[in-house]
Scaffold this motif. Sequence first.
Motif, PDB file in Angstrom:
ATOM      1  N   ILE A  13      39.348  53.210  38.427  1.00 42.77           N
ATOM      2  CA  ILE A  13      38.071  52.538  38.193  1.00 42.77           C
ATOM      3  C   ILE A  13      38.305  51.326  37.306  1.00 42.77           C
ATOM      4  O   ILE A  13      39.085  51.380  36.353  1.00 42.77           O
ATOM      5  CB  ILE A  13      37.036  53.506  37.556  1.00 42.77           C
ATOM      6  CG1 ILE A  13      35.714  52.788  37.319  1.00 42.77           C
ATOM      7  CG2 ILE A  13      37.572  54.106  36.261  1.00 42.77           C
ATOM      8  CD1 ILE A  13      34.584  53.733  36.915  1.00 42.77           C
ATOM      9  N   SER A  14      37.663  50.234  37.667  1.00 43.13           N
ATOM     10  CA  SER A  14      37.774  49.028  36.855  1.00 43.13           C
ATOM     11  C   SER A  14      36.375  48.476  36.611  1.00 43.13           C
ATOM     12  O   SER A  14      35.475  48.642  37.444  1.00 43.13           O
ATOM     13  CB  SER A  14      38.646  47.977  37.557  1.00 43.13           C
ATOM     14  OG  SER A  14      38.978  46.935  36.681  1.00 43.13           O
ATOM     15  N   ILE A  15      36.212  47.824  35.487  1.00 39.88           N
ATOM     16  CA  ILE A  15      34.923  47.231  35.124  1.00 39.88           C
ATOM     17  C   ILE A  15      35.161  45.748  34.894  1.00 39.88           C
ATOM     18  O   ILE A  15      35.949  45.380  34.006  1.00 39.88           O
ATOM     19  CB  ILE A  15      34.361  47.868  33.844  1.00 39.88           C
ATOM     20  CG1 ILE A  15      34.230  49.381  34.018  1.00 39.88           C
ATOM     21  CG2 ILE A  15      33.006  47.263  33.471  1.00 39.88           C
ATOM     22  CD1 ILE A  15      33.948  50.127  32.715  1.00 39.88           C
ATOM     23  N   GLY A  16      34.523  44.913  35.707  1.00 41.23           N
ATOM     24  CA  GLY A  16      34.777  43.485  35.547  1.00 41.23           C
ATOM     25  C   GLY A  16      34.271  42.690  36.728  1.00 41.23           C
ATOM     26  O   GLY A  16      33.443  43.166  37.511  1.00 41.23           O
ATOM     27  N   PRO A  17      34.777  41.467  36.885  1.00 37.01           N
ATOM     28  CA  PRO A  17      34.311  40.595  37.972  1.00 37.01           C
ATOM     29  C   PRO A  17      34.824  41.046  39.323  1.00 37.01           C
ATOM     30  O   PRO A  17      35.656  41.957  39.418  1.00 37.01           O
ATOM     31  CB  PRO A  17      34.905  39.232  37.579  1.00 37.01           C
ATOM     32  CG  PRO A  17      36.134  39.571  36.802  1.00 37.01           C
ATOM     33  CD  PRO A  17      35.798  40.824  36.045  1.00 37.01           C
ATOM     34  N   ASP A  58      41.352  43.095  43.202  1.00 32.32           N
ATOM     35  CA  ASP A  58      42.805  42.974  43.393  1.00 32.32           C
ATOM     36  C   ASP A  58      43.545  43.986  42.524  1.00 32.32           C
ATOM     37  O   ASP A  58      44.551  44.572  42.944  1.00 32.32           O
ATOM     38  CB  ASP A  58      43.258  41.552  43.035  1.00 32.32           C
ATOM     39  CG  ASP A  58      42.714  40.515  43.998  1.00 32.32           C
ATOM     40  OD1 ASP A  58      42.296  40.907  45.101  1.00 32.32           O
ATOM     41  OD2 ASP A  58      42.692  39.322  43.638  1.00 32.32           O
ATOM     42  N   THR A  59      43.057  44.183  41.307  1.00 29.09           N
ATOM     43  CA  THR A  59      43.669  45.157  40.402  1.00 29.09           C
ATOM     44  C   THR A  59      43.567  46.562  40.986  1.00 29.09           C
ATOM     45  O   THR A  59      44.522  47.346  40.938  1.00 29.09           O
ATOM     46  CB  THR A  59      42.965  45.100  39.035  1.00 29.09           C
ATOM     47  OG1 THR A  59      43.056  43.768  38.532  1.00 29.09           O
ATOM     48  CG2 THR A  59      43.605  46.054  38.046  1.00 29.09           C
ATOM     49  N   LEU A  60      42.410  46.865  41.549  1.00 33.33           N
ATOM     50  CA  LEU A  60      42.212  48.190  42.134  1.00 33.33           C
ATOM     51  C   LEU A  60      43.043  48.380  43.398  1.00 33.33           C
ATOM     52  O   LEU A  60      43.544  49.474  43.661  1.00 33.33           O
ATOM     53  CB  LEU A  60      40.727  48.403  42.422  1.00 33.33           C
ATOM     54  CG  LEU A  60      39.851  48.528  41.158  1.00 33.33           C
ATOM     55  CD1 LEU A  60      38.364  48.481  41.522  1.00 33.33           C
ATOM     56  CD2 LEU A  60      40.171  49.824  40.421  1.00 33.33           C
ATOM     57  N   ARG A  61      43.213  47.311  44.192  1.00 34.41           N
ATOM     58  CA  ARG A  61      44.073  47.418  45.377  1.00 34.41           C
ATOM     59  C   ARG A  61      45.507  47.699  44.952  1.00 34.41           C
ATOM     60  O   ARG A  61      46.226  48.465  45.605  1.00 34.41           O
ATOM     61  CB  ARG A  61      44.007  46.121  46.191  1.00 34.41           C
ATOM     62  CG  ARG A  61      42.676  45.880  46.892  1.00 34.41           C
ATOM     63  CD  ARG A  61      42.410  46.881  47.987  1.00 34.41           C
ATOM     64  NE  ARG A  61      41.114  46.642  48.634  1.00 34.41           N
ATOM     65  CZ  ARG A  61      40.504  47.527  49.412  1.00 34.41           C
ATOM     66  NH1 ARG A  61      41.071  48.702  49.641  1.00 34.41           N
ATOM     67  NH2 ARG A  61      39.330  47.248  49.950  1.00 34.41           N
ATOM     68  N   THR A  62      45.933  47.090  43.858  1.00 37.73           N
ATOM     69  CA  THR A  62      47.280  47.361  43.348  1.00 37.73           C
ATOM     70  C   THR A  62      47.390  48.822  42.910  1.00 37.73           C
ATOM     71  O   THR A  62      48.401  49.489  43.167  1.00 37.73           O
ATOM     72  CB  THR A  62      47.599  46.434  42.167  1.00 37.73           C
ATOM     73  OG1 THR A  62      47.506  45.080  42.594  1.00 37.73           O
ATOM     74  CG2 THR A  62      48.990  46.696  41.620  1.00 37.73           C
ATOM     75  N   ARG A  67      30.943  46.262  38.846  1.00 43.59           N
ATOM     76  CA  ARG A  67      31.023  44.802  38.798  1.00 43.59           C
ATOM     77  C   ARG A  67      30.102  44.199  37.744  1.00 43.59           C
ATOM     78  O   ARG A  67      28.917  44.532  37.654  1.00 43.59           O
ATOM     79  CB  ARG A  67      30.658  44.213  40.171  1.00 43.59           C
ATOM     80  CG  ARG A  67      31.274  42.846  40.437  1.00 43.59           C
ATOM     81  CD  ARG A  67      30.572  42.108  41.531  1.00 43.59           C
ATOM     82  NE  ARG A  67      29.229  41.730  41.105  1.00 43.59           N
ATOM     83  CZ  ARG A  67      28.955  40.706  40.302  1.00 43.59           C
ATOM     84  NH1 ARG A  67      29.929  39.966  39.825  1.00 43.59           N
ATOM     85  NH2 ARG A  67      27.723  40.445  39.959  1.00 43.59           N
ATOM     86  N   THR A  68      30.681  43.347  36.939  1.00 46.42           N
ATOM     87  CA  THR A  68      29.922  42.573  35.955  1.00 46.42           C
ATOM     88  C   THR A  68      30.741  41.364  35.558  1.00 46.42           C
ATOM     89  O   THR A  68      31.972  41.428  35.504  1.00 46.42           O
ATOM     90  CB  THR A  68      29.582  43.414  34.710  1.00 46.42           C
ATOM     91  OG1 THR A  68      28.916  42.574  33.747  1.00 46.42           O
ATOM     92  CG2 THR A  68      30.825  43.979  34.064  1.00 46.42           C
ATOM     93  N   THR A  79      31.915  49.503  45.310  1.00 49.79           N
ATOM     94  CA  THR A  79      31.460  48.555  44.297  1.00 49.79           C
ATOM     95  C   THR A  79      30.065  48.934  43.823  1.00 49.79           C
ATOM     96  O   THR A  79      29.170  49.182  44.637  1.00 49.79           O
ATOM     97  CB  THR A  79      31.442  47.122  44.840  1.00 49.79           C
ATOM     98  OG1 THR A  79      32.769  46.744  45.222  1.00 49.79           O
ATOM     99  CG2 THR A  79      30.945  46.138  43.786  1.00 49.79           C
ATOM    100  N   ILE A  80      29.911  49.009  42.496  1.00 48.29           N
ATOM    101  CA  ILE A  80      28.631  49.328  41.874  1.00 48.29           C
ATOM    102  C   ILE A  80      28.288  48.219  40.893  1.00 48.29           C
ATOM    103  O   ILE A  80      29.138  47.808  40.096  1.00 48.29           O
ATOM    104  CB  ILE A  80      28.711  50.684  41.138  1.00 48.29           C
ATOM    105  CG1 ILE A  80      29.047  51.808  42.120  1.00 48.29           C
ATOM    106  CG2 ILE A  80      27.416  50.991  40.401  1.00 48.29           C
ATOM    107  CD1 ILE A  80      29.343  53.130  41.439  1.00 48.29           C
TER     108      ILE A  80
END
Length: 250
Positions: A61-65, A70-74, A87-88, A201-202
């Motif tokens: 899980i990532s929080i950001g733009p 891309d980070t999550l695909r990695t 997303r924020t 995406t949320i």
Amino acid sequence: MKVLVPVKRVVDYNIKPRVAADGSGVETQGVKMSINPFDEIALEEAIRLREQKAATEVVAISIGPQAAQDTLRTAMAMGADRAILVRTDALLEPLAVAKILKVMIEREQPGLVSMGKQAIDDDMNATGQMLAAMLGWPQATFASKITIADGSAEVAREIDGGIEVLSLPLPAVITADLRLNEPRYASLPNIMKARKKPLETIEADSLSIDLTPHLKIVKVEEPAERKAGIIVETPHELVTKLKTEAKVIS
């Protein structure tokens, strides 16, 4: 057991960060970004737990733009089963990140949260501790070895006096130190497979969380350039210089 792994998108550790011209922060435009190295270690540990049959699913899980996809695909190319982007475009403090993670954990119900001890961009080292407190879960920080068995985790962590070993019931929050493992490289076939793995995406605004910042960045400056050191021949010469030149002892 499901393992949730928060991963942050940061300036790549091989890049020398530059202060933005207006002094508002670090320049990120056109700069190579990657997974926070400590989060990468936490992700590797979660994947190893799954390979050892101690875990059944790894969710990144990532929080950001939007670019954090891309980070999550990695992360999925390394081995995460699926990913979630909250997303924020807002610049979030650790407290706000912990609040978002708490909501997502209540939704996902993982048995373990494996995360980096800190992010290399702000070095706050606070989100894991805040998150555990909010959840009321046990926590172990700076983990250098993790063993999962019989519904509990045994965590070894380096302290000033040696190695401290903690035993904590699951679910729990564990933050990873550099010595925990060496993350694997994502192979080309796995990079291709990652494109087909689910990435949800949320919108952060839809979670009804107060993300109001409590800190204000006044100005960001380059650190002062360090002066070159000198080599002394004897302890007596060192003491003399500390007294007469540096004037740090009398």
